[in-house]
Motif scaffolding. Sequence first.
Motif, mmCIF file in Angstrom:
data_model
loop_
_atom_site.group_PDB
_atom_site.id
_atom_site.type_symbol
_atom_site.label_atom_id
_atom_site.label_comp_id
_atom_site.label_asym_id
_atom_site.label_seq_id
_atom_site.Cartn_x
_atom_site.Cartn_y
_atom_site.Cartn_z
ATOM 1 N N ASN A 44 4.278 4.315 -11.499
ATOM 2 C CA ASN A 44 3.809 2.936 -11.390
ATOM 3 C C ASN A 44 3.385 2.582 -9.969
ATOM 4 N N ASN A 45 3.679 3.451 -9.019
ATOM 5 C CA ASN A 45 3.380 3.180 -7.618
ATOM 6 C C ASN A 45 2.351 4.148 -7.033
ATOM 7 N N LEU A 46 1.535 4.748 -7.893
ATOM 8 C CA LEU A 46 0.546 5.716 -7.412
ATOM 9 C C LEU A 46 -0.434 5.098 -6.419
ATOM 10 N N THR A 47 -0.789 3.850 -6.602
ATOM 11 C CA THR A 47 -1.725 3.195 -5.672
ATOM 12 C C THR A 47 -1.120 3.146 -4.278
ATOM 13 N N GLN A 48 0.154 2.789 -4.167
ATOM 14 C CA GLN A 48 0.825 2.759 -2.867
ATOM 15 C C GLN A 48 0.926 4.155 -2.263
ATOM 16 N N LEU A 49 1.232 5.146 -3.086
ATOM 17 C CA LEU A 49 1.352 6.514 -2.587
ATOM 18 C C LEU A 49 -0.003 7.036 -2.104
ATOM 19 N N LYS A 50 -1.069 6.720 -2.840
ATOM 20 C CA LYS A 50 -2.403 7.144 -2.418
ATOM 21 C C LYS A 50 -2.805 6.427 -1.127
ATOM 22 N N THR A 51 -2.405 5.169 -0.967
ATOM 23 C CA THR A 51 -2.685 4.432 0.271
ATOM 24 C C THR A 51 -1.988 5.106 1.448
ATOM 25 N N PHE A 52 -0.759 5.566 1.254
ATOM 26 C CA PHE A 52 -0.034 6.305 2.291
ATOM 27 C C PHE A 52 -0.830 7.531 2.725
ATOM 28 N N VAL A 53 -1.360 8.294 1.765
ATOM 29 C CA VAL A 53 -2.151 9.494 2.059
ATOM 30 C C VAL A 53 -3.463 9.101 2.745
ATOM 31 N N GLY A 57 -5.432 9.867 6.876
ATOM 32 C CA GLY A 57 -6.736 10.480 7.100
ATOM 33 C C GLY A 57 -7.278 11.303 5.953
ATOM 34 N N TRP A 58 -6.890 10.950 4.739
ATOM 35 C CA TRP A 58 -7.328 11.700 3.561
ATOM 36 C C TRP A 58 -7.872 10.740 2.517
ATOM 37 N N GLU A 59 -8.934 11.173 1.812
ATOM 38 C CA GLU A 59 -9.532 10.360 0.756
ATOM 39 C C GLU A 59 -9.707 11.202 -0.497
ATOM 40 N N SER A 60 -10.206 10.589 -1.552
ATOM 41 C CA SER A 60 -10.414 11.268 -2.842
ATOM 42 C C SER A 60 -9.136 11.980 -3.285
ATOM 43 N N VAL A 61 -8.032 11.287 -3.190
ATOM 44 C CA VAL A 61 -6.718 11.850 -3.505
ATOM 45 C C VAL A 61 -6.563 11.976 -5.016
ATOM 46 N N MET A 62 -6.224 13.173 -5.469
ATOM 47 C CA MET A 62 -5.972 13.432 -6.889
ATOM 48 C C MET A 62 -4.664 14.202 -7.011
ATOM 49 N N PHE A 63 -3.806 13.755 -7.917
ATOM 50 C CA PHE A 63 -2.567 14.466 -8.192
ATOM 51 C C PHE A 63 -2.678 15.123 -9.560
ATOM 52 N N CYS A 64 -2.264 16.385 -9.637
ATOM 53 C CA CYS A 64 -2.417 17.166 -10.867
ATOM 54 C C CYS A 64 -1.086 17.520 -11.525
ATOM 55 N N MET A 65 -0.027 17.588 -10.728
ATOM 56 C CA MET A 65 1.240 18.080 -11.251
ATOM 57 C C MET A 65 2.389 17.391 -10.522
ATOM 58 N N VAL A 66 3.495 17.197 -11.209
ATOM 59 C CA VAL A 66 4.698 16.620 -10.608
ATOM 60 C C VAL A 66 5.873 17.537 -10.916
#
Length: 104
Positions: A44-53, A57-66
């Motif tokens: 539920n907090n992926l937006t915050q985690l992607k903002t951290f990344v 200095g990183w963009e186009s963040v995609m997570f594939c596995m947990v």
Amino acid sequence: MNKSANTVYVLSGYAKCSRANNGKYKLGNQHSIGLLTTDENYQNNLTQLKTFVNDLGWESVMFCMVEEVDDIGTLSHDVLTSSFIRAQNNGVSLVVNDMPITVH
């Protein structure tokens, strides 16, 4: 003691370097990343985690596995071990693979 008090969730994926002065990473190159977090509500907090990344200095963040990690002893690499400890102390930690992703 290998068993930690906190579970760390390892979100694996990739991101593109968005800063020209990001040390050893070249602007525009994609790299494998691992985001370690103690936030059990990470879905539920992926937006915050992607903002951290993004802020690092990183963009186009995609997570594939947990992966859920409870035991630091199961980590085979020193970088992951230190990142696990950082995540436990700070709530979140980012690991970036030195080698860019290449498509053949």
